[in-house]
Design an enzyme around this catalytic site. Structure first.
Site, PDB file in Angstrom:
ATOM      1  N   GLY A   1      59.144  23.711  13.781  1.00 42.69           N
ATOM      2  CA  GLY A   1      58.276  23.959  14.929  1.00 42.69           C
ATOM      3  C   GLY A   1      58.126  25.458  15.169  1.00 42.69           C
ATOM      4  O   GLY A   1      57.289  26.092  14.551  1.00 42.69           O
TER       5      GLY A   1
ATOM      6  N   SER B   1      60.968  25.502   7.314  1.00 40.47           N
ATOM      7  CA  SER B   1      60.049  26.232   8.173  1.00 40.47           C
ATOM      8  C   SER B   1      60.833  26.901   9.301  1.00 40.47           C
ATOM      9  O   SER B   1      61.801  27.618   9.032  1.00 40.47           O
ATOM     10  CB  SER B   1      58.955  25.285   8.681  1.00 40.47           C
ATOM     11  OG  SER B   1      57.905  25.995   9.281  1.00 40.47           O
TER      12      SER B   1
ATOM     13  N   ASP C   1      52.215  28.088  -0.634  1.00 43.11           N
ATOM     14  CA  ASP C   1      52.445  28.033   0.805  1.00 43.11           C
ATOM     15  C   ASP C   1      51.634  29.120   1.500  1.00 43.11           C
ATOM     16  O   ASP C   1      51.943  30.306   1.407  1.00 43.11           O
ATOM     17  CB  ASP C   1      53.938  28.224   1.085  1.00 43.11           C
ATOM     18  CG  ASP C   1      54.319  27.945   2.533  1.00 43.11           C
ATOM     19  OD1 ASP C   1      53.442  28.034   3.410  1.00 43.11           O
ATOM     20  OD2 ASP C   1      55.500  27.628   2.784  1.00 43.11           O
TER      21      ASP C   1
END
Length: 321
Positions: free
Chosen positions: A43, A115, A271
């Site tokens: 997140g 992430s 990415d």
């Protein structure tokens, strides 16, 4: 999803009082006598989903999952505009992880995440290296301001139309201005309509950056339930407008503290959200890290990324560093 272990339910769960009126949801799955492992979700503000449990052999791992402050099943929830995020910082989350470890009577554990989760677990591991046995990371980030600048401005050269719409969502902000800070302020606005539009604009941009991977099949941000979407956008903007309360480059600078902790870094060459150079730089300064570059993967990974993560977790469960 192919290759993952069958779905499993927690054998224990609870709400951890971390102070400042915050309760953090946690759960444990698998073998109570197994190798401890902590899942650190991304997140920031995404919450931890049930599929994360399935990366671990339930006969050999004691898997701990938690929802970081103000998201998922933790309370109060960031979708409520009255929820105060002042006590939600990287330092607070590191302290929460330590409280959870002590609550569960775990001496040392493996860390797994991707992430934003990789940023948080690296920050935790560098603060508490003696509490970490191994680390497995996919889609490596360290949330430097340069990485934030890339995600919310630099990558716009590949999505110029969508980036212009993102910029238009914060009227009066110049192209070289503090776009993330401007969104953070809108997401704290007392007017529901203002917050809802800012949430939609933020999520549309995040989905645009990932559109080369999703091919329009789904929207990783926009398809979330409204409450989850609002919390995610608000917490993301809150963290990124403050540089995650990390000194620029600190996680790379202090990676030597991880000496003796085996790590596997799995990163897609394609990415767009978090370019490969961060993972490569980390592998150069962390003596015990192995970098695996997946040629056909992006930020969301895929079958090959999943295979490498599962292989690393299998190897560490078997005691092979």
């Amino acid at each position: 999803m192919a290759g993952l272990f069958p779905p499993i339910e927690p054998y224990d769960q609870g709400m951890l009082d971390v102070g400042d009126g915050n309760l953090v949801y946690w759960e444990t799955c698998g073998n109570p006598e197994g190798k401890p492992a902590l899942v650190v979700h991304g997140g920031p503000g995404s919450g931890c989903g049930p599929d994360a449990r399935r990366y671990f052999d339930p006969s050999r791992y004691r898997v701990v999952l938690f929802d970081q402050r103000n998201c998922g099943r933790s309370t109060p929830h960031a979708s409520d505009p009255t929820t105060d995020l002042r006590h939600n910082t990287t330092g607070h989350l590191i302290a929460d992880m330590e409280r959870l470890r002590r609550l569960l009577g775990i001496d040392r554990w493996l860390l797994y995440g991707g992430s934003w989760g990789s940023t948080l677990l690296l920050a935790y591991a560098e603060r508490h290296p003696r509490r970490v046995t191994e680390i497995v990371v996919s889609s490596v980030t360290t949330t430097r301001r340069s990485e934030i600048e890339w995600l919310y401005r630099g990558v716009g050269r590949f999505f110029p139309e969508q980036w212009q719409r993102f910029l238009a969502g914060v009227p009066g902000t110049p192209p070289d201005g503090d776009i993330v800070g401007a969104y953070a302020r809108l997401l704290e606005h007392p007017d529901d309509a203002v917050r809802n539009k800012a949430t939609a604009d933020w999520c549309a941009w995040e989905d645009a950056v990932l559109s080369g991977e999703t091919k329009g099949a789904f929207r990783p941000y926009g398809d979330r339930p409204p409450v989850a979407r609002q919390a995610l956008a608000r917490i993301c903007a809150h963290y990124f407008s403050h540089g995650a309360w990390l000194e620029e480059g600190a996680l790379l600078r202090d990676a030597g503290r991880l000496t003796g902790v085996p790590g596997v870094l799995v990163h897609g060459r394609l990415d767009m959200a978090g370019p490969l150079d961060t993972a490569w730089e980390l592998s150069r300064v962390w003596p015990d890290a192995e970098l695996v570059v997946v040629e056909d993967a992006g930020h969301l990974g895929g079958t090959t990324t999943r295979e490498h993560v599962l292989g690393a977790l299998e190897r560490f469960a078997a005691g092979r560093g």
